[in-house]
Design a protein around this motif. Structure first.
Motif, PDB file in Angstrom:
ATOM      1  N   VAL A  66       9.299  -1.291  -5.845  1.00  0.00           N
ATOM      2  CA  VAL A  66       9.747   0.100  -5.919  1.00  0.00           C
ATOM      3  C   VAL A  66      10.980   0.184  -6.823  1.00  0.00           C
ATOM      4  O   VAL A  66      11.988  -0.472  -6.572  1.00  0.00           O
ATOM      5  N   TYR A  76      -1.904   8.720   6.150  1.00  0.00           N
ATOM      6  CA  TYR A  76      -1.902   7.481   5.373  1.00  0.00           C
ATOM      7  C   TYR A  76      -3.326   6.957   5.222  1.00  0.00           C
ATOM      8  O   TYR A  76      -4.146   7.052   6.146  1.00  0.00           O
ATOM      9  N   TRP A  92       1.991   5.070  -4.141  1.00  0.00           N
ATOM     10  CA  TRP A  92       2.912   5.166  -3.009  1.00  0.00           C
ATOM     11  C   TRP A  92       3.190   6.615  -2.635  1.00  0.00           C
ATOM     12  O   TRP A  92       3.274   6.942  -1.457  1.00  0.00           O
ATOM     13  N   ASP A 104       8.687  -2.129  -0.595  1.00  0.00           N
ATOM     14  CA  ASP A 104       8.064  -3.143  -1.427  1.00  0.00           C
ATOM     15  C   ASP A 104       9.049  -3.491  -2.549  1.00  0.00           C
ATOM     16  O   ASP A 104       9.699  -2.596  -3.100  1.00  0.00           O
ATOM     17  N   LYS A 155       1.954   2.957  -9.428  1.00  0.00           N
ATOM     18  CA  LYS A 155       2.481   3.084  -8.069  1.00  0.00           C
ATOM     19  C   LYS A 155       3.854   3.743  -8.080  1.00  0.00           C
ATOM     20  O   LYS A 155       4.217   4.485  -7.165  1.00  0.00           O
ATOM     21  N   ASN A 156       4.647   3.470  -9.123  1.00  0.00           N
ATOM     22  CA  ASN A 156       5.974   4.063  -9.251  1.00  0.00           C
ATOM     23  C   ASN A 156       5.940   5.460  -9.872  1.00  0.00           C
ATOM     24  O   ASN A 156       6.974   6.031 -10.179  1.00  0.00           O
ATOM     25  N   TYR A 204       0.813  -1.221   0.000  1.00  0.00           N
ATOM     26  CA  TYR A 204       0.000   0.000   0.000  1.00  0.00           C
ATOM     27  C   TYR A 204       0.845   1.269   0.000  1.00  0.00           C
ATOM     28  O   TYR A 204       0.476   2.269  -0.631  1.00  0.00           O
ATOM     29  N   TYR A 205       1.986   1.260   0.719  1.00  0.00           N
ATOM     30  CA  TYR A 205       2.716   2.510   0.953  1.00  0.00           C
ATOM     31  C   TYR A 205       4.091   2.579   0.294  1.00  0.00           C
ATOM     32  O   TYR A 205       4.689   3.647   0.251  1.00  0.00           O
ATOM     33  N   GLY A 206       4.605   1.464  -0.205  1.00  0.00           N
ATOM     34  CA  GLY A 206       5.870   1.470  -0.933  1.00  0.00           C
ATOM     35  C   GLY A 206       7.100   1.491  -0.067  1.00  0.00           C
ATOM     36  O   GLY A 206       7.983   0.651  -0.205  1.00  0.00           O
ATOM     37  N   ILE A 222      10.628   8.052  -4.762  1.00  0.00           N
ATOM     38  CA  ILE A 222       9.385   7.725  -4.066  1.00  0.00           C
ATOM     39  C   ILE A 222       9.430   8.249  -2.631  1.00  0.00           C
ATOM     40  O   ILE A 222       8.466   8.862  -2.136  1.00  0.00           O
ATOM     41  N   LYS A 238       0.678   8.053  -0.291  1.00  0.00           N
ATOM     42  CA  LYS A 238       0.512   7.343   0.983  1.00  0.00           C
ATOM     43  C   LYS A 238      -0.684   6.382   0.959  1.00  0.00           C
ATOM     44  O   LYS A 238      -1.426   6.246   1.927  1.00  0.00           O
ATOM     45  N   GLY A 239      -0.831   5.707  -0.149  1.00  0.00           N
ATOM     46  CA  GLY A 239      -1.858   4.685  -0.266  1.00  0.00           C
ATOM     47  C   GLY A 239      -3.200   5.169  -0.768  1.00  0.00           C
ATOM     48  O   GLY A 239      -4.115   4.361  -0.979  1.00  0.00           O
TER      49      GLY A 239
END
Length: 379
Positions: free
Chosen positions: A203, A221, A315, A200, A274-275, A149-151, A209, A318-319
């Protein structure tokens, strides 16, 4: 011929290899010893610390040690494939001095010193130890879910989440949780590390990030339910929402892609989002492998790709999804930039209307960071 014991195994190593084992264990006060003295000290300390170290293992690693102990009673060495154990765990055991390892072009085989094998058997058969190893699996699944969820999270942040989701009666203290995470990092591919952050494995550019996350210190978050975190930790991705399922269905129906391949493509695209990759780059990657039949199909794909971007948890947010933040902060935002002719959006969808930071998206809507676009142009 009887199996060698720990002292015999250590005696077969060079002084440099012995020093490596000492450093890996972080044993202090014995760095100045000669080789014979170092062997004696390592033998004593490894045996003394073995149980404390083993309690931070995951079930797969313990099962591997049990298998080796069982098989080596009939053979001098036990052949190993990476289906039995990940390379990270194999070398983690070797660097601890509890596993005699041969790993070359001809063979990969191991044996555990006889006295260590006997000690391990006693430890792993204790009911309390078995319960701890079972608990370790859930805790690391939970931590992995947090990272999905947060990386990137620091150790204290992970512990704060852990306390939030677990009752005090069943929770570990910070130091024990930290040791479990470090041991998992050393012996699996579930967790990566950058500086004092745990990551994660997906990443790609951790520094970027992390910088983006730290810029959003005032953003709370997103908090999924505990079962959602455990699902994410088990599957390396959170459960698909309706937009993501719709995108997958479009891949299958419009491009004659198999269900399994569509899953792979969707996973890759969600990881790109996400990235913080742009939808332009994602569109380019897809179009290099799949042909669009006509302009209508292209427009529909781009529209759904933008929806996918805006409804995937990021990420750097913060999710949260961009859509969630837009709805939450709509009153404080400038209008979103219009899509380009190809329907693509910039690096980030949410553009704050207050003071613009150097690394924030440029208010002009170019998709570039402010420092690389309008900063200094009098805008």
């Amino acid at each position: 011929m009887p199996q060698q014991n720990l002292k015999d195994f250590l005696s077969s190593l060079t002084k440099k290899e012995l020093t490596g084992i000492r450093q890996y264990w972080q044993f202090g006060g014995i760095s100045q010893l000669n080789k014979a003295e170092l062997i004696e000290a390592l033998t004593e300390r490894i045996k003394a610390q073995l149980k404390d170290w083993l309690q931070y293992q995951l079930p797969r690693n313990i099962k591997f040690l049990e298998k080796v102990i069982q098989v080596q009673s009939e053979k001098k060495r036990v052949e190993v494939s990476f289906r039995d154990l990940l390379p990270e765990a194999l070398y983690n055991f070797y660097y601890r001095g509890v596993l005699d390892l041969i790993d070359d072009e001809e063979e990969t085989s191991v044996r555990i010193p006889a006295d260590i094998a006997e000690q391990i058997e006693e430890i792993v058969n204790e009911a309390e130890f078995k319960e701890q190893i079972k608990k370790n699996k859930e805790i690391i699944t939970f931590v992995s879910g947090l990272l999905v969820y947060y990386g990137a999270l620091g150790g204290i942040e992970i512990y704060n989440f852990y306390e939030k989701y677990y009752d005090k009666e069943e929770s570990l203290d910070y130091l024990n949780l930290r040791e479990l995470i470090i041991e998992t990092y050393r012996s699996t591919d579930k967790i990566e590390r950058y500086s004092y952050y745990y990551l994660d494995p997906g990443v790609i550019n951790p520094e970027d990030i992390i910088n983006e996350i730290e810029m959003r210190s005032n953003l709370d978050y997103y908090l999924p339910r505990k079962k959602e975190l455990l699902y994410a930790g088990s599957n390396q991705l959170e459960k698909l929402n309706s937009v993501q399922r719709k995108f997958k269905k479009m891949l299958v129906s419009d491009f004659s892609i198999s269900e399994a391949k569509a899953d792979d493509i969707l996973w890759e695209m969600m990881m790109d989002i996400k990235n913080d990759f742009s939808t332009i780059s994602m569109l380019h990657d897809f179009s290099s492998n799949y042909e669009f039949k006509n302009e209508k199909q292209t427009d529909e794909f781009v529209s759904q790709l933008n929806d996918l971007h805006n409804n995937t948890r990021m990420w750097i947010l913060k999710g949260h999804t961009p859509e969630e933040l837009f709805e939450e902060e709509k009153k404080h935002l400038q209008p979103l930039p219009k899509n380009n002719k190809d329907g693509s959006v910039g690096e980030q969808t949410v553009v704050k209307g207050k003071k613009v930071g150097r690394n924030d998206p440029c208010p002009c809507g170019s998709g570039k960071k402010y420092k690389k676009c309008c900063l200094g142009k009098g805008n």
